[in-house]
Enzyme design. Structure first.
Site, PDB file in Angstrom:
ATOM      1  N   ASP A 258       8.400 -61.858 -42.446  1.00 42.43           N
ATOM      2  CA  ASP A 258       6.957 -62.238 -43.008  1.00 42.43           C
ATOM      3  C   ASP A 258       7.209 -62.404 -44.350  1.00 42.43           C
ATOM      4  O   ASP A 258       8.045 -61.780 -45.068  1.00 42.43           O
ATOM      5  CB  ASP A 258       6.007 -61.491 -42.472  1.00 42.43           C
ATOM      6  CG  ASP A 258       4.671 -62.290 -42.619  1.00 42.43           C
ATOM      7  OD1 ASP A 258       3.463 -61.820 -42.098  1.00 42.43           O
ATOM      8  OD2 ASP A 258       4.465 -63.265 -43.575  1.00 42.43           O
ATOM      9  N   GLU A 463      -6.155 -63.177 -43.990  1.00 40.32           N
ATOM     10  CA  GLU A 463      -5.267 -61.913 -44.035  1.00 40.32           C
ATOM     11  C   GLU A 463      -6.243 -60.684 -44.378  1.00 40.32           C
ATOM     12  O   GLU A 463      -7.338 -60.530 -44.131  1.00 40.32           O
ATOM     13  CB  GLU A 463      -4.129 -62.036 -44.815  1.00 40.32           C
ATOM     14  CG  GLU A 463      -3.265 -63.409 -44.192  1.00 40.32           C
ATOM     15  CD  GLU A 463      -1.852 -63.327 -44.877  1.00 40.32           C
ATOM     16  OE1 GLU A 463      -1.410 -64.436 -45.202  1.00 40.32           O
ATOM     17  OE2 GLU A 463      -1.259 -62.384 -44.920  1.00 40.32           O
TER      18      GLU A 463
HETATM   19  C1  GLC Z   1       1.560 -64.619 -44.384  1.00 42.80           C
HETATM   20  C2  GLC Z   1       1.177 -64.355 -42.890  1.00 42.80           C
HETATM   21  C3  GLC Z   1       2.100 -65.089 -41.776  1.00 42.80           C
HETATM   22  C4  GLC Z   1       2.511 -66.532 -42.547  1.00 42.80           C
HETATM   23  C5  GLC Z   1       3.322 -66.398 -43.517  1.00 42.80           C
HETATM   24  C6  GLC Z   1       3.595 -67.600 -44.435  1.00 42.80           C
HETATM   25  O1  GLC Z   1       1.578 -63.464 -45.239  1.00 42.80           O
HETATM   26  O2  GLC Z   1       1.457 -62.965 -42.571  1.00 42.80           O
HETATM   27  O3  GLC Z   1       1.197 -65.437 -40.840  1.00 42.80           O
HETATM   28  O4  GLC Z   1       2.870 -67.299 -41.539  1.00 42.80           O
HETATM   29  O5  GLC Z   1       2.926 -65.425 -44.714  1.00 42.80           O
HETATM   30  O6  GLC Z   1       2.559 -68.176 -45.162  1.00 42.80           O
END
Ligand code: GLC
Length: 608
Positions: A258, A463
């Site tokens: 991630d 988030e």
């Molecule tokens: C974010 C998220 C994830 C997402 C990624 C790309 O921090 O945790 O769910 O797919 O970054 O945007």
């Protein structure tokens, strides 16, 4: 393949930080858009043109270069939600309330086509979190607190997104990504990227369960969680990734990290890279610092800290996924079947989203059977979210943190626009406008009315910025560039990482948004019965708002087709939704999830 080519394939950079020329020169295997990171005017044609350039660069055979097509990934988690004019579906919490995995699969098939319309082949979806504490800012990305319910969606959505259920990709499919492995929804007090402190038995029974269905359906990719399990980062957890996911569960696709997830693994960057690679991560989401990553991993391989066998396994998985996606045989993005397709944001797609909205609504109170309303009634429509398609959509829509207002949500209907179309005597109260609500004036217009429809709730977030907890800066998040020249930068576009704070400190709506109770009370003071509609990413403590309302509807984050709310309020369809999460009676204190429950999972009143 040379080491440089292999390490390049294991690198995923963000579009604002890597050019097509750098993709060519460094053999970059994947490019992504962080939430809201969009090319040009952020229309499908701009995306197709961008992907064409990256694809052409990746396929160059100049200087003996190996032509390996780049794989582009986006967060299309409730439609092709980055792109202006897309059909935006209810977030997962609403789909969970509908208890209709087949309808969710229909939404996923449409999402795949609207993503393919942009030349993109991979979505970082579905989120399979089994959220246990609604204070978590990502509760709305979870289908339910019940792992069986979440599992009932997992396989159907993966198969629908991929247009196949055998680990390949059908002609109308995009690669799915089961995320975030594992236990993201189980952190103490719902703190995003926090620590999931549970026994392995519970981790498997609750949080790993939906992945079995996702892998069974052939999910091509899995994303690792930014959270910890018993104080160890998932991003460095060899047992969870290599032994359980790849070994025991037999996952053959690629594991992607991630956003800068490896930065949290160890103080020393080289050590962090080695630990994450040896734990089993194959593709590294290093949006900005991709050069640093390439250099670090190369050094770790040369020093022997990361064995070449591990590198070969990672590259083999990446190439296997690209082959499964047919990328080696597909033409350039601009020449593909769905690129710039006229079905993008079409009425037919929106009709499916509107049906999903209808089925997602949960009726919590209906005194005197006031619902459904009579279309001939004189309805006073008020509340800050009554005419706000941005608030309907929530986070991960056009911008990472979502947007407020209607300007940047092209197409679709607000709740008010849906009411106006069916109730000729309805009036929208300016007193219910965002401005009035913000000042708490809540003043309502004069006139004779039969009922007040008050649309209340949360503002968009994503988030950790949606967490309910003490105010403290959270990790820098995805880029907050405006979506394109058309998209006026909103406040959320200007915030830098240091400014990102959690949503609030209380689950009480009256604490988070006192303006909502003010509007309800203004209507009551006029002797009007109140039908309250809550737009939120989770259950909230609404004791006072509920007591002062004659009827109360949980509408979650319905997306662009708010007209679906009006359909059910005025009886075009009956209330069928049930709670995917228990509804708290009061604000939880401390680490444990809310224990005092007002309505249990599965609760929901029905109308005809
Ligand atoms: C974010 C998220 C994830 C997402 C990624 C790309 O921090 O945790 O769910 O797919 O970054 O945007």
């Amino acid at each position: 393949m040379t080491l440089a080519q292999k390490v390049g394939q294991m690198t995923q950079a963000e579009r604002m930080h890597v050019s097509p020329e750098e993709v060519r020169e460094f053999h970059i295997g994947s490019v992504l858009s962080g939430g809201g990171s969009a090319p040009g005017a952020n229309r499908p044609a701009d995306w197709v043109a961008m992907n064409d350039e990256y694809w052409a660069a990746s396929m160059s055979e100049e200087d003996g270069r190996l032509a390996v097509p780049v794989l582009y990934g986006v967060d299309a988690i409730h439609g092709s939600n980055n792109v202006l004019g897309a059909t935006v579906f209810p977030h997962n919490i609403g789909l969970g309330a509908a208890r209709d995995p087949e309808l969710a699969a229909e939404a996923a098939r449409i999402t795949a086509r609207e993503v393919l319309a942009t030349g993109v082949e991979w979505t970082f979806a579905p989120t399979l979190a089994v959220a246990q504490d609604v204070r978590w800012g990502r509760t709305y990305e979870s289908f339910s607190a019940d792992p069986e319910v979440a599992a009932s969606y997992a396989g159907r959505i993966v198969a629908a997104l991929q247009d196949a259920s055998d680990g390949s990709l059908g002609p109308d499919g995009i690669a799915a990504c089961a995320k975030h492995w594992v236990g993201d929804g189980g952190t103490t007090a719902g703190v995003d990227q926090g620590d999931t402190r549970i026994l392995e038995e519970e981790l498997r029974r609750v949080h790993a369960m939906p992945y079995r269905d996702a892998l069974e359906a052939g999910a091509l990719t899995v994303m690792v969680s930014l959270s910890m399990w018993n104080q160890r980062r998932c991003h460095a957890h060899r047992y969870l990734i290599e032994d359980v996911l790849k070994g025991e569960m037999g996952f053959q696709g690629l594991v992607v990290s991630d956003w800068n997830g490896i930065d949290q693994v160890a103080e020393e960057y080289g050590e962090a890279v080695a630990q994450a690679a040896n734990a089993g991560i194959d593709l590294f989401m290093v949006p900005e610092q991709w050069r640093r990553f390439i250099s670090a991993l190369t050094s770790q391989v040369q020093s022997g800290a990361v064995p070449m066998e591990r590198i070969d396994d990672a590259v083999r998985r990446i190439l296997r996924v690209k082959a499964a996606c047919g990328l080696f045989s597909r033409p350039r993005p601009a020449q593909r079947k769905w690129s710039n397709h006229s079905s993008f944001g079409s009425p037919a797609h929106r009709a499916v989203a509107r049906r999903a909205v209808r089925k997602s609504l949960v009726l919590l109170k209906n005194e005197d059977g006031i619902l459904p309303l009579d279309p001939a009634a004189r309805v006073l429509v008020a509340g800050k979210n009554a005419h706000d398609r941005g608030s309907q959509c929530g986070g991960f829509t056009v911008a990472w943190q979502g947007v407020s207002g209607n300007d940047r949500i092209k197409g679709g209907t607000s709740v008010w626009e849906g009411v106006r179309a069916v109730a000729p005597h309805a009036v929208l109260s300016e007193g219910g406008s965002a401005a009035a609500a913000a000042t708490g004036s809540g003043e309502l217009p004069d006139g004779e009315f039969d009922v007040a429809l008050v649309v209340i709730g949360e503002r968009p977030y994503a988030e950790g910025m949606g967490d309910i907890r003490d105010p403290s800066p959270v990790r820098p998040g995805a880029p907050r560039m405006p979506a394109g020249p058309e998209a006026a930068a909103g406040p959320e576009d200007a915030a830098g990482p240091e400014a990102l704070q959690p949503y609030g400190q209380s689950l009480e709506l009256a604490t988070l948004h006192p303006e909502d109770l003010a509007v309800i009370r203004s209507a009551r003071a006029r002797g009007l019965p109140v039908v309250a509609v809550l737009l939120s990413g989770r259950p909230l403590v609404v004791t006072r708002e509920l007591a002062e309302s004659t009827a109360f509807v949980a509408a979650w984050l319905p997306g662009s087709e708010g007209g679906g709310v009006a359909d059910v309020l005025f009886g075009k369809a009956g209330f069928r939704g049930t709670l995917p999460f228990a509804w708290p009676a009061n604000d939880p204190q401390g680490d444990d999830p809310p224990a005092d429950i007002l309505f249990p999972v599965g609760y929901g009143l029905r109308t005809k």
